[in-house]
Motif scaffolding. Structure first.
Motif: not given
Length: 229
Positions: A124-143
């Protein structure tokens, strides 16, 4: 609103400052969750259920946030800024990648919450880290690439529709979590952001946040971080 009608009202532009606030809190909480899960003692199902429910609520809120963008913002931007279709398509593609990462987290989360097994905690921790990485990239691009389009092509009234759509997430079942999330969000904000954010929230909800938000935030902060978050 047609493009012609929009152009006649261009002086009433939006100020989407809330987006960066929302992203900031999502970033921090998802970044922290993998460590919180790994720190749960094997078999401590009281702790795993609480953290698992918190993670589930965070995922539900992120999904709701993205659906509101997909349904309220992106169609208007596509209509008004055809030259920006590639930027908007990338944002939508990133939503799809985040949805896939969410599905992976959700396939493990309830199992771990019920048993607090170390093997599942690691998965679960590894899956969350993958989700967090995708979200970080998306948020940065969106901003960087999408917020300027929102400022220019979405009116203040339309932006408020988006904010109101966000608050529609709140219901009696998730009220305490929603108040705690508001506390985390406002705790990360400057005094000016706090004032402006609360002013944009419907008055009935604003009153509840001011009355109970501090209690909900303190309760979650203590349970998650021992008062350190």
């Amino acid at each position: 609103m047609s493009t012609k009608e929009y152009r006649n009202e261009r002086s009433i532009r939006s100020d989407p400052f809330q987006m960066a606030m929302i992203h900031r809190t999502f970033r921090r909480e998802f970044d922290n969750l993998s460590g919180l899960i790994r720190a749960v003692a094997p078999g401590d199902t009281h702790e795993s259920r609480f953290i698992g429910n918190y993670l589930g609520n965070m995922i539900s809120l992120l999904h709701h946030h993205h659906v509101a963008e997909d349904e309220v913002l992106w169609p208007r931007l596509h209509d008004r800024t055809p030259s920006s279709d590639n930027a908007l398509q990338r944002a939508q593609d990133e939503h799809a990648a985040i949805a896939e990462a969410i599905d992976k987290v959700q396939s493990i989360r309830p199992l771990w919450a019920r048993c607090a097994q170390p093997r599942l905690a690691e998965q679960l921790s590894a899956a969350i880290e993958e989700l967090s990485a995708h979200a970080d990239e998306h948020f940065a691009y969106e901003e960087l690439s999408v917020l300027p389009l929102i400022r220019q092509y979405i009116t203040g009234e339309e932006w408020q529709v988006f904010i109101n759509r966000g608050t529609a997430y709140i219901n009696p079942k998730n009220l305490w979590f929603s108040l705690a999330y508001a506390g985390f969000l406002l705790g990360d904000a400057t005094p000016d952001e706090q004032r402006r954010f609360l002013a944009s929230v419907p008055i009935a909800l604003r009153t509840v946040v001011k009355t109970l938000g501090g209690l909900a935030h303190a309760s979650y902060r203590t349970k998650l971080y021992g008062g350190r978050g």
